[in-house]
Design a protein around this motif. Sequence first.
Motif, mmCIF file in Angstrom:
data_model
loop_
_atom_site.group_PDB
_atom_site.id
_atom_site.type_symbol
_atom_site.label_atom_id
_atom_site.label_comp_id
_atom_site.label_asym_id
_atom_site.label_seq_id
_atom_site.Cartn_x
_atom_site.Cartn_y
_atom_site.Cartn_z
ATOM 1 N N THR B 12 0.829 -1.210 0.000
ATOM 2 C CA THR B 12 0.000 0.000 0.000
ATOM 3 C C THR B 12 0.859 1.255 0.000
ATOM 4 O O THR B 12 2.082 1.197 0.179
ATOM 5 C CB THR B 12 -0.910 0.035 1.237
ATOM 6 O OG1 THR B 12 -0.087 0.175 2.395
ATOM 7 C CG2 THR B 12 -1.729 -1.231 1.364
ATOM 8 N N ALA B 16 2.232 -0.788 4.086
ATOM 9 C CA ALA B 16 1.722 -2.071 4.551
ATOM 10 C C ALA B 16 1.685 -3.034 3.374
ATOM 11 O O ALA B 16 1.764 -2.619 2.221
ATOM 12 C CB ALA B 16 0.329 -1.899 5.132
ATOM 13 N N SER B 17 1.574 -4.330 3.686
ATOM 14 C CA SER B 17 1.409 -5.250 2.573
ATOM 15 C C SER B 17 0.457 -6.363 2.967
ATOM 16 O O SER B 17 0.313 -6.681 4.148
ATOM 17 C CB SER B 17 2.759 -5.811 2.134
ATOM 18 O OG SER B 17 3.313 -6.573 3.180
ATOM 19 N N VAL B 18 -0.213 -6.881 1.970
ATOM 20 C CA VAL B 18 -1.146 -7.970 2.209
ATOM 21 C C VAL B 18 -1.064 -8.919 1.021
ATOM 22 O O VAL B 18 -0.845 -8.481 -0.111
ATOM 23 C CB VAL B 18 -2.589 -7.440 2.420
ATOM 24 C CG1 VAL B 18 -3.112 -6.757 1.172
ATOM 25 C CG2 VAL B 18 -3.527 -8.579 2.827
ATOM 26 N N THR B 19 -1.198 -10.194 1.326
ATOM 27 C CA THR B 19 -1.149 -11.178 0.252
ATOM 28 C C THR B 19 -2.548 -11.756 0.049
ATOM 29 O O THR B 19 -3.176 -12.191 1.006
ATOM 30 C CB THR B 19 -0.157 -12.299 0.607
ATOM 31 O OG1 THR B 19 1.118 -11.697 0.825
ATOM 32 C CG2 THR B 19 -0.045 -13.292 -0.530
ATOM 33 N N VAL B 20 -3.019 -11.687 -1.176
ATOM 34 C CA VAL B 20 -4.362 -12.187 -1.463
ATOM 35 C C VAL B 20 -4.335 -13.132 -2.651
ATOM 36 O O VAL B 20 -3.367 -13.177 -3.405
ATOM 37 C CB VAL B 20 -5.351 -11.030 -1.761
ATOM 38 C CG1 VAL B 20 -5.573 -10.180 -0.538
ATOM 39 C CG2 VAL B 20 -4.866 -10.185 -2.925
ATOM 40 N N ASP B 56 -3.666 1.586 3.497
ATOM 41 C CA ASP B 56 -3.984 0.206 3.881
ATOM 42 C C ASP B 56 -5.393 0.074 4.460
ATOM 43 O O ASP B 56 -6.052 -0.937 4.262
ATOM 44 C CB ASP B 56 -2.914 -0.359 4.825
ATOM 45 C CG ASP B 56 -3.030 0.156 6.229
ATOM 46 O OD1 ASP B 56 -2.908 -0.640 7.168
ATOM 47 O OD2 ASP B 56 -3.263 1.373 6.394
ATOM 48 N N LEU B 59 -7.571 -0.190 1.502
ATOM 49 C CA LEU B 59 -7.353 -1.467 0.814
ATOM 50 C C LEU B 59 -8.045 -2.614 1.559
ATOM 51 O O LEU B 59 -8.574 -3.527 0.937
ATOM 52 C CB LEU B 59 -5.858 -1.745 0.657
ATOM 53 C CG LEU B 59 -5.533 -2.946 -0.245
ATOM 54 C CD1 LEU B 59 -6.022 -2.702 -1.670
ATOM 55 C CD2 LEU B 59 -4.052 -3.257 -0.252
ATOM 56 N N LYS B 60 -8.073 -2.525 2.879
ATOM 57 C CA LYS B 60 -8.777 -3.561 3.650
ATOM 58 C C LYS B 60 -10.244 -3.620 3.237
ATOM 59 O O LYS B 60 -10.809 -4.698 3.062
ATOM 60 C CB LYS B 60 -8.689 -3.266 5.147
ATOM 61 C CG LYS B 60 -7.486 -3.891 5.808
ATOM 62 C CD LYS B 60 -7.495 -3.609 7.303
ATOM 63 C CE LYS B 60 -6.192 -4.082 7.919
ATOM 64 N NZ LYS B 60 -5.944 -3.507 9.236
#
Lengths: 352, 172
Positions: B12, B16-20, B56, B59-60
């Motif tokens: 983001t 932050a980072s997120v794996t989807v 982030d 994005l959530k």
Amino acid sequence: SGMSQDPGEELVEGLDKMEEVLSLDQFDPPNEAGSEIGKELRDYFNLLGLPIELISHSFSFLSMEDRLRAAGVNKRLKGIELASKYYVERVLIEEAEEIPKEIKEWMMMMRNAVDGDDGDDNEEDLDFYDVKISQRITFHKGKSYSSDCIRRIAQNASIKILEIQLYGSEEFHRDIFNLIKEFDGIKYLEVGIKGKDKEMLREMMVDSYLLGLTKSCKFLYLNVSESVSEKVTPDALHQLCKDMTDGSTNFCNLAINSLRKDRCIELLKLVGIIYRDDTFFSSKEIEVYERRAPDDSVRSYSIIDGAIEFMINCDIFECAYGGFIICLHKTRDSLKEVRNREGYFRIDISPE
Amino acid sequence: RIYPLMRVTLTTSDGASVTVSRQLTKHSGFIEKAITDMAVDDNAVPLSAVAVDVDDATLKLVIEWLTEHRDDALPYPEKTDEERRADDIPAWDQAFVQKWDTKEDQQQTLYAVITAADKLDIKGLLDMTCKTLANKINGKTVEEMREILQLECDFTEEELAEIRKENAWCEN
């Protein structure tokens, strides 16, 4: 499986939902603490901070009324509104009065005549009176209006069905009738004027006005009195036939509720078909179908000349006027339907 | 053609980072294009990293919406010559918006989600949030619209008179 042992557990098809997304809890923390949504916007936020395209996109979900009102909010919104295009299912511009029953019946007849007019299956859904009026623009007599709203709609809207029903003759009405020509891409246009004074529309109904109307739509229904339709010339209709045949127009159907019979006959003569003593003469390869009322008082003719069909419906003994349709059939199937129309029988024609 | 187990790590704007799953990101034109541009073999490289210009928290919300809508039809059915309406937002989406589109929030989250949907090119989410915005002024008078959108009238008296005349048929 282990999951199916718990009847309350809802399985997501294929993959388990949480596995698929990994988990929202697995979000790694951002570098800076205290991230807030839109924090940089907090002090000066308003929706006009959005790009024009997004405001325009949002407004595209509103009714025409809401949108024209929104244009009165401030200059920026007015500018955005002026530049946005929109689609409207059916607009009725009227001076408040219900559509008379007999006109509705006429409309159903017209609809039957144009079914499958351009071979597009969706066309069959063009059920005029099942489409709800999504926009009704009502003018009340004696109040003062500006025709600019109609101009705005003409410039911005793509319309499936547009009906105009006005009474009498006033300068304002003249403006509106003139503005119809500025519309673009109407699928179905109905023009009518009621009340005793039809002088204005009669005066306006010159060849160039009629041809102008046909440029703005695909299907035109002139719901006018005989004194107005009298101004429709065989030459203009002949020109229209030529334009429809050579593809220089998108127009495909003209219906006139009442046209003088001798005008129909003159038009046929221009395209090379003679009607005399109940008989059709032509050296062209035409087909003529006839339907007679049980008492023979009303006869309808359907004449196929290439892809063009002429339909004449009249009380041949008593009345000098009859309903008249010119229709372009773009597919063989559409022509086949004409040939199999109920109650119509093919009649012989004589060579010239 | 899309391998459901393929993952995409999104980074983001605030780090932050997120794996989807790719099952979700396939609805984002932006992320799909980024992955296509990398010209990776879906089988050989199971994890791709894409930086998105979205914070982030927003994005959530986007991921929450995508999770619900992961089985939506692709390509997204765009309506061009069809009447658009704002009153057909599905129940789940309405409840989703109501969670964060509160009075205190003053439409800031809505603004952020609309912008994110636009940047990430998620057409379904963009339409839904724009409809939500449209619904706020649907059927309102000009004065009410000004209040809701927090806008000042900047027309002159003459211009206002002209607009009133023009809109005489639709003033409520």
